[in-house]
Design an enzyme around this catalytic site. Structure first.
Site, PDB file in Angstrom:
ATOM      1  N   LYS A  27       0.815  -1.224   0.000  1.00 47.96           N
ATOM      2  CA  LYS A  27       0.000   0.000   0.000  1.00 47.96           C
ATOM      3  C   LYS A  27       0.843   1.266   0.000  1.00 47.96           C
ATOM      4  O   LYS A  27       0.590   2.186  -0.770  1.00 47.96           O
ATOM      5  CB  LYS A  27      -0.903   0.066   1.251  1.00 47.96           C
ATOM      6  N   ARG A 102      -9.430   1.705   9.311  1.00 48.01           N
ATOM      7  CA  ARG A 102      -9.123   0.298   9.566  1.00 48.01           C
ATOM      8  C   ARG A 102     -10.178  -0.377  10.426  1.00 48.01           C
ATOM      9  O   ARG A 102     -10.093  -1.590  10.649  1.00 48.01           O
ATOM     10  CB  ARG A 102      -7.781   0.197  10.301  1.00 48.01           C
ATOM     11  N   ARG A 141      11.130  -7.027   5.023  1.00 49.57           N
ATOM     12  CA  ARG A 141      11.146  -5.592   5.311  1.00 49.57           C
ATOM     13  C   ARG A 141      11.670  -5.330   6.725  1.00 49.57           C
ATOM     14  O   ARG A 141      12.418  -4.386   6.952  1.00 49.57           O
ATOM     15  CB  ARG A 141       9.737  -5.006   5.163  1.00 49.57           C
ATOM     16  N   ARG A 147      12.098  -2.211  11.181  1.00 53.77           N
ATOM     17  CA  ARG A 147      10.831  -1.783  11.783  1.00 53.77           C
ATOM     18  C   ARG A 147      10.519  -2.675  12.965  1.00 53.77           C
ATOM     19  O   ARG A 147      10.491  -3.894  12.847  1.00 53.77           O
ATOM     20  CB  ARG A 147       9.700  -1.885  10.751  1.00 53.77           C
ATOM     21  N   ARG A 158      -0.730  -8.842  13.412  1.00 51.88           N
ATOM     22  CA  ARG A 158      -1.258  -7.769  12.551  1.00 51.88           C
ATOM     23  C   ARG A 158      -2.181  -8.335  11.473  1.00 51.88           C
ATOM     24  O   ARG A 158      -3.190  -7.727  11.131  1.00 51.88           O
ATOM     25  CB  ARG A 158      -0.106  -6.976  11.922  1.00 51.88           C
TER      26      ARG A 158
HETATM   27  P1  AMP Z   1       1.007   0.581   8.774  1.00 48.62           P
HETATM   28  O1  AMP Z   1       2.274   1.297   8.498  1.00 48.62           O
HETATM   29  O2  AMP Z   1      -0.158   1.167   8.029  1.00 48.62           O
HETATM   30  O3  AMP Z   1       1.109  -0.902   8.614  1.00 48.62           O
HETATM   31  O4  AMP Z   1       0.671   0.834  10.317  1.00 48.62           O
HETATM   32  C1  AMP Z   1       1.552   0.395  11.334  1.00 48.62           C
HETATM   33  C2  AMP Z   1       0.831   0.357  12.677  1.00 48.62           C
HETATM   34  O5  AMP Z   1       0.343   1.668  13.003  1.00 48.62           O
HETATM   35  C3  AMP Z   1      -0.399  -0.532  12.722  1.00 48.62           C
HETATM   36  O6  AMP Z   1      -0.083  -1.884  12.963  1.00 48.62           O
HETATM   37  C4  AMP Z   1      -1.170   0.095  13.884  1.00 48.62           C
HETATM   38  O7  AMP Z   1      -0.597  -0.241  15.129  1.00 48.62           O
HETATM   39  C5  AMP Z   1      -0.913   1.591  13.659  1.00 48.62           C
HETATM   40  N1  AMP Z   1      -1.943   2.152  12.764  1.00 48.62           N
HETATM   41  C6  AMP Z   1      -1.766   2.657  11.513  1.00 48.62           C
HETATM   42  N2  AMP Z   1      -2.917   3.080  10.988  1.00 48.62           N
HETATM   43  C7  AMP Z   1      -3.872   2.845  11.934  1.00 48.62           C
HETATM   44  C8  AMP Z   1      -5.278   3.038  12.000  1.00 48.62           C
HETATM   45  N3  AMP Z   1      -5.956   3.555  10.967  1.00 48.62           N
HETATM   46  N4  AMP Z   1      -5.912   2.673  13.140  1.00 48.62           N
HETATM   47  C9  AMP Z   1      -5.245   2.172  14.189  1.00 48.62           C
HETATM   48  N5  AMP Z   1      -3.933   1.930  14.189  1.00 48.62           N
HETATM   49  C10 AMP Z   1      -3.242   2.253  13.071  1.00 48.62           C
END
Ligand code: AMP
Length: 202
Positions: A27, A102, A141, A147, A158
């Site tokens: 994404k 989400r 990654r 990360r 996740r």
């Molecule tokens: P991502 O980089 O989009 O995979 O997000 C990494 C982490 O950030 C996720 O596993 C959540 O812990 C937090 N996070 C990102 N976007 C959201 C969201 N819309 N709602 C809640 N937690 C989020």
């Protein structure tokens, strides 16, 4: 590229977009490319949280405690953060939201924000991938980028959280006729091309 068109049949270009898919679907990479082509900001809630973690802000400290476990940051916190980001000048002519909404609560919150702005969502781009491939991408990654939420245990959590809380959102947007599916397993440039095509299709 062909002029993207809103799904409501209007000739106005589609510029209020979501990109959805499980962790590791690509994404972030695709969002940056598509947003650049459309001259709109790619807004990644994960990136905003990570910037806050690096900056050791209050929000960052809170977010990290959830992110490191693979859990979602509470809706109220996330919704407030997105509301203020969408109010910024660069988002007034469109945006591509990556990683938000989400949860169903976040869908409702976003509906409210967009109703206030008088700007409905145009399209939801869905990256379709195979789970096993996704786990391998994320493990790679984690090794490359360090990360802290890309350990195998957190990745598994996740994906579970995505299946429980985020996958159901696709039906909601599907019922609104907004979802465009794209094969996320193809090479990166082909995925970008397919997204471009999806944006052009009514
Ligand atoms: P991502 O980089 O989009 O995979 O997000 C990494 C982490 O950030 C996720 O596993 C959540 O812990 C937090 N996070 C990102 N976007 C959201 C969201 N819309 N709602 C809640 N937690 C989020």
């Amino acid at each position: 590229m062909t002029t993207p068109t809103a799904s409501n049949g209007s000739t106005a270009p589609a510029r209020r977009l979501l990109i959805v898919g499980p962790p590791g679907a690509g994404k972030g990479t695709q969002a940056v490319r598509v947003a650049e082509e459309l001259s709109i900001p790619a807004i990644s809630t994960g990136d905003i949280f990570r910037a806050n973690v690096s900056g050791q802000t209050e929000l960052g400290v809170l977010a990290k405690s959830y992110m490191d476990k693979g859990e979602y940051v509470p809706d109220s916190v996330t919704n407030d953060m997105v509301r203020s980001r969408l109010a910024e000048a660069d988002a007034q002519d469109g945006f591509l939201l990556d990683g938000y909404p989400r949860t169903l609560d976040q869908v409702e919150a976003l509906d409210g924000m967009l109703a206030e702005l008088g700007t409905p969502l145009d399209l939801v781009l869905l990256l379709v991938v195979e789970q096993e491939e996704v786990v391998q991408r994320l493990v790679a990654r984690g090794a490359e980028q360090g990360r802290s939420d890309d350990t195998e245990e957190t990745i598994r959590r996740r994906l579970e959280v995505y299946a429980e809380q985020t996958a159901p959102l696709i039906d909601v947007y599907e019922q609104r006729g907004l979802v465009r599916r794209v094969d996320g397993m193809a090479p990166i440039d082909e995925v970008t091309a397919a997204l471009r095509e999806a944006l052009g299709a009514r």
